[in-house]
Write a protein that holds these residues in place. Structure first.
Motif, short mmCIF file in Angstrom:
data_model
loop_
_atom_site.label_atom_id
_atom_site.label_comp_id
_atom_site.label_asym_id
_atom_site.label_seq_id
_atom_site.Cartn_x
_atom_site.Cartn_y
_atom_site.Cartn_z
N PRO A 30 0.75 -1.21 -0.02
CA PRO A 30 0.04 -0.09 0.01
C PRO A 30 0.71 1.35 0.06
O PRO A 30 0.53 2.41 -0.34
CB PRO A 30 -0.80 -0.12 1.51
N LEU A 56 0.46 5.73 -8.42
CA LEU A 56 -0.07 5.20 -7.23
C LEU A 56 0.86 4.57 -6.45
O LEU A 56 0.61 4.36 -5.09
CB LEU A 56 -0.96 3.59 -7.77
N LEU A 106 -4.81 -7.62 -8.00
CA LEU A 106 -5.92 -6.73 -8.18
C LEU A 106 -5.76 -5.52 -8.95
O LEU A 106 -5.00 -4.67 -8.72
CB LEU A 106 -6.52 -6.26 -6.95
N TYR A 107 -6.71 -5.35 -10.06
CA TYR A 107 -6.63 -4.11 -10.86
C TYR A 107 -4.86 -3.66 -11.12
O TYR A 107 -4.80 -2.66 -11.13
CB TYR A 107 -7.19 -3.06 -10.15
N SER A 131 -2.30 -5.81 0.01
CA SER A 131 -3.32 -5.04 -0.85
C SER A 131 -3.92 -3.96 0.02
O SER A 131 -3.75 -4.04 1.19
CB SER A 131 -4.73 -5.90 -1.17
N ALA A 132 -4.62 -2.94 -0.52
CA ALA A 132 -4.95 -1.73 0.13
C ALA A 132 -6.04 -2.17 1.29
O ALA A 132 -6.19 -1.59 2.48
CB ALA A 132 -5.59 -0.60 -0.85
N TYR A 183 -12.39 -0.59 -4.68
CA TYR A 183 -11.41 -0.01 -5.22
C TYR A 183 -12.02 1.29 -6.02
O TYR A 183 -13.16 1.00 -6.74
CB TYR A 183 -10.67 -1.02 -5.66
N LEU A 184 -11.21 1.89 -6.53
CA LEU A 184 -11.39 2.85 -7.70
C LEU A 184 -12.78 3.67 -7.85
O LEU A 184 -13.37 3.55 -8.94
CB LEU A 184 -11.14 1.92 -9.04
N GLY A 209 -10.34 5.20 3.40
CA GLY A 209 -8.97 5.25 3.41
C GLY A 209 -8.16 5.90 2.48
O GLY A 209 -8.67 5.69 1.13
N HIS A 210 -7.56 6.93 2.60
CA HIS A 210 -6.77 7.59 1.36
C HIS A 210 -5.21 7.42 1.78
O HIS A 210 -4.90 7.85 2.57
CB HIS A 210 -7.35 9.24 1.24
N ARG A 211 -4.59 7.04 0.81
CA ARG A 211 -3.22 6.70 0.96
C ARG A 211 -2.74 6.00 2.24
O ARG A 211 -2.12 6.40 2.99
CB ARG A 211 -2.44 8.20 1.00
N VAL A 212 -3.55 5.09 2.63
CA VAL A 212 -3.29 4.00 3.66
C VAL A 212 -2.03 3.76 3.73
O VAL A 212 -1.26 3.31 2.84
CB VAL A 212 -4.32 2.74 3.55
N TRP A 214 0.52 5.61 4.01
CA TRP A 214 1.75 6.72 3.46
C TRP A 214 1.84 7.53 4.63
O TRP A 214 1.11 7.76 5.41
CB TRP A 214 1.16 7.36 2.21
N THR A 240 -8.21 6.07 -3.10
CA THR A 240 -8.84 5.82 -2.03
C THR A 240 -9.71 4.79 -1.91
O THR A 240 -9.94 4.20 -3.05
CB THR A 240 -9.90 7.06 -2.04
N LEU A 241 -9.74 4.14 -0.96
CA LEU A 241 -10.53 2.60 -0.74
C LEU A 241 -11.47 2.93 0.20
O LEU A 241 -11.57 3.52 1.44
CB LEU A 241 -9.28 1.90 -0.37
C1 LIG Z 1 -5.24 0.25 -9.81
S1 LIG Z 1 -6.14 -0.14 -8.35
C2 LIG Z 1 -4.62 -1.17 -7.67
C3 LIG Z 1 -5.04 -1.87 -6.27
C4 LIG Z 1 -3.80 -2.35 -5.64
N1 LIG Z 1 -3.52 -3.61 -6.85
C5 LIG Z 1 -4.05 -3.34 -4.30
O1 LIG Z 1 -4.04 -4.44 -4.39
O2 LIG Z 1 -4.38 -2.44 -3.53
C6 LIG Z 1 -5.70 1.35 -7.54
C7 LIG Z 1 -6.62 1.53 -6.55
O3 LIG Z 1 -6.38 0.80 -5.44
C8 LIG Z 1 -6.64 1.82 -3.98
N2 LIG Z 1 -5.42 1.89 -3.28
C9 LIG Z 1 -4.17 1.35 -3.60
N3 LIG Z 1 -3.31 1.69 -2.56
C10 LIG Z 1 -4.15 2.41 -1.72
C11 LIG Z 1 -3.63 3.05 -0.33
N4 LIG Z 1 -2.42 2.93 0.05
N5 LIG Z 1 -4.67 3.65 0.26
C12 LIG Z 1 -5.94 3.73 -0.29
N6 LIG Z 1 -6.22 3.11 -1.41
C13 LIG Z 1 -5.48 2.49 -2.06
C14 LIG Z 1 -7.46 2.63 -4.56
O4 LIG Z 1 -8.74 2.33 -4.60
C15 LIG Z 1 -6.89 3.00 -5.73
O5 LIG Z 1 -7.85 3.80 -6.56
#
Ligand SMILES: C[S@@+](CC[C@H](N)C(=O)[O-])C[C@H]1O[C@@H](n2cnc3c(N)ncnc32)[C@H](O)[C@@H]1O
Length: 270
Positions: A30, A56, A106-107, A131-132, A183-184, A209-212, A214, A240-241
């Motif tokens: 993350p 990201l 994931l994505y 994952s996030a 997600y997304l 969660g935003h930038r969890v 970070w 953001t998740l």
């Molecule tokens: C393209 S997807 C990839 C997901 C990634 N593969 C995962 O497993 O977390 C990107 C999305 O993952 C989520 N995301 C990834 N890192 C994040 C974090 N540190 N904090 C919050 N959301 C996160 C958000 O929804 C973001 O828009």
């Protein structure tokens, strides 16, 4: 192409044996470097070429690469730009790491890249990441599967431009009332909240969660009825998740596994 040569790659690094090495697709987790797996950290530190999703992946992770690593940021590139870079550097005998945020399953769009490399007979390996949703649950000291309350976790997203098959539309997933990790989806939060309110009670806890993990993480639990307003108040759009889950109510129900009246192979009846 946006490429940063920290330094010209020395000839000794262009070693042919690296041709036998696969291209590594690595999940960066993350954001916090100490949430990388040991294998992921090793691959990043050894990379001659690091091709990373700078939109990201936390820059602190890319900073683990050695000083003379060629770093290529992909936020402005297309698949047609990225794949030739992967192939070219691999064929030049360099250790190539393709770094994606979170977990690779994931994505991450690794599938299209791996298919292109397979067509070229180039070996790949995949190193998973946290994952996030896992980072968000951990950040809240929470389990998302509470016995008798919720036993299923759904990982999904709303439509957007990518599109989601009809059978996976949000109203179908919400009807499960499981722990739902979205997600997304921040750009569509009003629509998401309205759909979720048709299935979950308005007081259902939602972790936003935003930038969890970070340095500037924002991670809070709000009632479902405030999900959109909270998102808009904090101007959250990217990275953001959401985790919508009855488990976040900190219900104190206990598991059968650790109950004294539940015997099993490793803890026979006393
Ligand atoms: C393209 S997807 C990839 C997901 C990634 N593969 C995962 O497993 O977390 C990107 C999305 O993952 C989520 N995301 C990834 N890192 C994040 C974090 N540190 N904090 C919050 N959301 C996160 C958000 O929804 C973001 O828009």
């Amino acid at each position: 192409m946006v490429a940063i040569w920290k330094e010209e790659i020395p000839a000794r690094r262009c070693r042919l044996p690296a041709l036998n090495h696969p291209i590594s697709f690595v999940g960066a987790g993350p954001g916090a470097p100490d949430l990388l797996t040991l294998r992921a950290a090793e691959r990043i530190r050894q990379a001659d070429v690091l091709i990373w999703t700078d939109s990201l992946v936390c820059p602190d992770i890319a900073a683990l690469a050695k000083d003379d690593c060629l770093q290529i940021r992909t936020s402005r590139l297309t698949l047609e730009d990225v794949v030739p870079q992967l192939i070219q550097h691999h064929k030049a005998g360099r250790l190539v790491v393709r770094l994606h945020d979170g977990d690779t399953a994931l994505y991450s769009a690794i599938n299209e890249q791996i298919c292109a490399l397979t067509d070229e007979d180039i070996p790949v390996e995949v190193v998973p990441g946290i994952s996030a949703y896992q980072a968000a649950a951990a950040g809240l000291s929470s389990e998302l599967t509470i016995p008798g309350l919720v036993q299923t976790i759904v990982l999904s997203r709303t439509g957007g431009r990518t599109g989601v098959p009809e059978r996976e539309q949000l109203h179908h997933l919400a009807a499960l009332k499981a722990s739902l990790c979205l997600y997304l989806s921040a750009r569509h939060v009003e629509e998401v909240e309205a759909t979720l309110l048709e299935h979950y009670p308005a007081e259902t806890p939602v972790a936003v969660g935003h930038r969890v993990s970070w340095p500037d993480q924002l991670l809070e639990v709000v009632p479902l009825r405030e999900m959109a307003a909270f998102t808009e108040r904090h101007a959250l759009i990217r990275t953001t998740l959401y985790v919508i889950s009855p488990a976040l109510s900190k219900d104190s129900r206990r598991s059968r596994l650790y109950s004294p009246d539940h015997d099993h192979l490793f803890r026979p009846r006393r």
